[in-house]
Every structure is written in C-alpha cells, then in structure tokens.
Design an enzyme around this catalytic site. Structure first.
Site, PDB file in Angstrom:
ATOM      1  CD  GLU A 170      36.283   0.908 -23.120  1.00  0.00           C
ATOM      2  OE1 GLU A 170      36.222  -0.281 -22.772  1.00  0.00           O
ATOM      3  OE2 GLU A 170      37.343   1.503 -23.294  1.00  0.00           O
ATOM      4  CD  GLU A 379      38.650   4.146 -19.617  1.00  0.00           C
ATOM      5  OE1 GLU A 379      39.348   3.175 -19.967  1.00  0.00           O
ATOM      6  OE2 GLU A 379      37.487   4.039 -19.190  1.00  0.00           O
TER       7      GLU A 379
HETATM    8  C1  NOJ Z   1      38.514   0.534 -20.544  1.00  0.00           C
HETATM    9  C2  NOJ Z   1      37.511   0.420 -19.452  1.00  0.00           C
HETATM   10  O1  NOJ Z   1      36.594   1.470 -19.518  1.00  0.00           O
HETATM   11  C3  NOJ Z   1      38.156   0.348 -18.077  1.00  0.00           C
HETATM   12  O2  NOJ Z   1      37.173   0.049 -17.144  1.00  0.00           O
HETATM   13  C4  NOJ Z   1      39.284  -0.649 -18.124  1.00  0.00           C
HETATM   14  O3  NOJ Z   1      39.805  -0.948 -16.881  1.00  0.00           O
HETATM   15  C5  NOJ Z   1      40.323  -0.141 -19.086  1.00  0.00           C
HETATM   16  N1  NOJ Z   1      39.740  -0.136 -20.392  1.00  0.00           N
HETATM   17  C6  NOJ Z   1      41.607  -0.942 -19.143  1.00  0.00           C
HETATM   18  O4  NOJ Z   1      41.363  -2.194 -19.692  1.00  0.00           O
END
Ligand code: NOJ
Length: 481
Positions: A170, A379
């Site tokens: 990200e 994710e």
């Molecule tokens: C994306 C991130 O990569 C992760 O670290 C985070 O906890 C989640 N989003 C949820 O917000």
C-alpha cells in the site's frame, strides 16, 4: 454481466489470510531488533487510540507456532506476513542480525511443515528509524539502494522456500497518510514532499523487482495496492470527469507506474500545474520500466463515490488522527478536480467504510483488462468490535456476511474472465490496528487484550473461523449453499 452459473475456483486457488510484522509480532526491542519509524511514532501523544502501540501486539513473535497450528486446523493454503526490516538490519543497512534471519526462517519452516505457502511482504510500513534519521527515509534516493540490499538478503535467505513476494504494501496509503495527513510517520502535511518521496518509492520498488529478475530467483513478485474503485455519483458529465480525475490521480497514478513505468498524462499535467510533478533524473525511466511485476497484489476494503468539486471546494491535506475525521477520505477532495461523497446505495461498517462486494469485482475486472496481469488479493476483511462471550465464543456474523459476499464477488470476476491466484483475508488473528488500537478487530481468532491491558493474550476461535474452514475445504463450493 449477469451469470446464471459461476465457474468454480481454480483447483490450486490460494485460500489464505494475512498480517504485518508491526501489527502482530510484539518483541519490539528483543533479539537485536532495531527501532522502526512506528516504534517512535506511536509514542507521540494523541496519534493513536489511547496511546496503543505494537510493543507486545499479539505476541506472535513468541506464539507463532500456536498461531500456525490454528492456521493448519483451519486448512489455510497460504499465509501472508511481512518481515520487519529492523530485525534483519537493525540500522536499516550494514550489519545483519542473525537472530532476525533465524526467526523468519523458523516461521517459514513451520508453515511449510503444514503445507502452508508463505507469501512474504518485504515492506509493510516499518522503515528503520536509523534511515529516517540518517537521510530522511523515503525522501532520499539513498533508500533505493538500502531497500534493494535488504531485499536481496531476504531473496538469498528464503527464495529456496518462498514462491510469492510482495514488494511494497500500500504505497499509496503510506505515502498519503505519512506526507499529506500526518497520521503515519513521518507525520508531514506537504504534497510537494509526498510526490517527491513517492517517486523515490516507485524507484525503490522497481529496483527490488529488477534485482529479483537479475538474480534469477525462482517465484513471483509484485506490489500490493490499496484499491478503491471510483464511481461517479451520477451521469452528469462533470461528475464523470471528476471520477476520471480521481482514477488518474489515485489509482492509475500508482498502478501505471508499476506496470508500464510511466505516470498517467492527465495526472502529471495536473501535478505540474501545482508544482508537484515528480522530477526525473537520468536512468529513472529505464529503471521504472525494468520493474514490471508478475502479479498485481490488491488490498480491497471499500469503494469511493465521486462528484465534481468547485475551485474553492474541499481539500485533502490536513492533519488527521484516529478520532479526527479531518483530511480523511470522508470529505476529501482536490478543488477543481474531484471530491468524495457518500453513496446512498451502500451500507457502512462501524468505522464508516462502505460495504461493497461488487466494488471488488469491478476492481478485479478493471485491473485485469488494463494491465493484463494475474491478481493476488492480498487483503480483504471487516474491522469490527467483537464481543468475547463468557463461554469463550465470538459470534461475528457481520464478518461472515462481509467475507462471503466478497468471495462470491471474486467468483463472479473469475467467471467474467479475470485470473485470480488467491485470496488473503485480513487478518488471521486479531492484531493492532495502526491508529485504532485493539478495539477494531479483523481476525478469525480473537485475541484477548485491549489497549491498556495485555491480559494473557489468549486465543479464541470466532464463528468465522469455522465458516472459512468450510469454504477452504470445499474450494468455495460452500459459498453457494
Ligand atoms: C491495509 C493495511 O495493509 C493493513 O496493515 C491494515 O491494518 C488494513 N488495511 C486495515 O486497515
């Protein structure tokens, strides 16, 4: 496209779950680990909910065998985790910490013992503080070489056992939160610095992928992008143009660079007008083009709805923290370009994120058609308050509903023709939410602790644990029952 019958998930589909070092490991200063920028940032007053931090987190560092045994019980095919740069190189460069290398080697072996495929993220936001202090971290081109050297150490150590690597997690999020909203380190609100640092991160990403290719390591590598598809609020042409602006500035702006090694022209022109365009040096273009990934990693949580924004309209820069909404996506925008508005058709989570499974299907289709790459969903999940009942049960039906509808959306996308390699839920155990402490939970496994009291960190399987076990066992067939 409406399907009367869905294609099955591919036979070798990677059903998995994900985490990140800082959010689960704890052991923040043990066995030679150096400090990361997050170890420092969480100590600034009022940056995180009740001053929560990852010093202990859910103590995965000491309990990884117990956690992996639970993964095996659930039947996970893959587990995505990140490596803490500062465990391997406490100062970000120089001396290697053997204990750090051994820890991840043991973790990988433990996964393989149960036939669980490791997916290794090289960078999940925990930059060594020593590099921030030495030269300003992502703001200096020196980080390109340091990140590449670190990655090569990992490729050399683990590529005999690891087939999937995620380069940067990200980048769009850690850049915007770090340099526009001051809600992540280095806590800056300066678009000029953000676009400059972001260009350097692009070069670092490409350099690592090039090193992977040059080293002829086996396996596949790609970045993970935080994808939020943008919808026009209605069919008024100016709202559609605003949506195109949003896509160019916040989606294509990263993914085009990863895949084609160039920024989208409309975004560049807009940045140039505001004195923000990235400055190219000799060799940058070639390096960016040499960093084409093998797959696109996609983190998907929600979609955005867009309208046009008058020239004196809402802006995105401004400090935000876990409680303040200022500068967050709720009412962000760029005057003259776009603004984010609410979508009357979508429900929201307890954290005000839209719930939109179709947005995942739309994202997968857009990425597949534009970039012609396989996609790994790195994710997806629901952050919620979960309640541990007196009998040790956690009834997390909203999470089951969320995951089920998103899995079905993936199956629709596969039926549309998209190549999806696997799906990692966020997350396996509960873990630290960067800004929201331990109240915002994502896991299949409840971990009994809160912001101020670590208790015994006991693990409890939630209802979703068993639900996902059946999904994996039937390779997705139970989703349609
Ligand atoms: C994306 C991130 O990569 C992760 O670290 C985070 O906890 C989640 N989003 C949820 O917000």
């Amino acid at each position: 496209m409406i399907h009367t019958k869905l294609d099955p998930f591919p036979k070798d589909f990677l059903w998995g779950s994900a985490s990140a070092a800082y959010q689960v490991e704890g052991a923040w200063n043990l066995d030679g680990k150096g400090k990361s920028v997050w170890d420092e940032f969480v100590r600034i007053p009022n940056k995180t909910f009740k001053g929560s931090n990852g010093d202990v987190a859910v103590d995965h560092y000491h309990r990884f065998k117990e956690d992996i045994a639970l993964m095996a019980e659930q039947g996970l095919k893959t587990y995505r985790f990140s490596i803490a740069w500062t465990r391997i190189l406490p100062d970000g460069r120089g001396e290697i910490n053997q204990k750090g290398l051994d820890f991840y080697s043991d973790l990988i072996n433990e996964l393989l013992k149960y036939g669980i495929e490791p997916i290794v993220t090289l960078y999940h936001w925990d930059l060594p503080q020593a590099l921030e202090d030495a030269y300003g971290g992502w703001e200096s081109r020196q980080v390109i070489q340091d990140f590449t050297n670190y990655a090569k150490i990992l490729f050399d150590a683990y590529s005999d056992r690891v087939n999937y690597w995620v380069s940067l997690n990200e980048q769009n999020v850690f850049m915007m939160h770090g340099f526009l909203m001051a809600s992540h380190p280095p806590a800056v609100t300066d678009p000029k610095r953000m676009y400059a640092a972001n260009h350097i991160a692009n070069l670092a990403n490409a350099s690592v992928i090039k090193a992977f290719r040059d080293g002829k390591y086996p396996g596949k590598i790609g970045p993970s992008f935080a994808m939020s598809p943008a919808y026009a609020v209605d069919c008024q042409p100016e709202n559609v143009i605003a949506t195109e602006n949003m896509l160019d500035l916040f989606t294509n702006f990263w993914m085009d660079v990863y895949v084609y090694g160039r920024y989208p022209k409309v975004a560049l022109k807009n940045l140039a007008k505001n004195g923000l365009a990235p400055v190219f040096e000799a060799g940058d273009e070639d390096l960016l083009k040499a960093g084409k990934p093998d797959f696109m990693g996609v983190n998907y949580y929600q979609s955005m709805t867009i309208a046009s924004n008058p020239l004196d309209g809402v802006t995105m820069t401004g400090e935000a923290n876990y409680s303040g909404k200022k500068g967050t996506t709720k009412e962000a925008g760029q005057p003259g370009m776009y603004k984010i508005v609410s979508n009357p058709y979508l429900e929201k989570t307890n954290w005000d994120w839209t719930i939109d499974p179709a947005g995942l299907r739309i994202s997968l289709r857009r990425i597949s058609s534009r970039y012609d790459l396989p996609i790994l969903i790195t994710e997806n999940g629901l952050g919620d308050f979960d309640t541990l009942e007196a009998d040790g049960q956690v009834h997390d039906q909203p999470r089951i509903d969320y995951l089920k509808t998103h899995c079905l959306a993936i199956q629709e996308a596969i039926t549309d023709g998209v190549e999806v390699l696997g799906y990692c839920t966020w997350s396996f155990t509960d873990l630290l939410s960067w800004l929201n402490g331990y109240q915002k939970r994502y896991g299949f496994v409840y971990v009994d602790r809160d912001e101020t009291n670590e208790k015994e960190l006991k693990r409890y399987k939630k209802d979703s644990f068993n639900w996902y076990r059946d999904v994996i066992r039937t390779n997705g067939a139970s989703l349609s029952e």
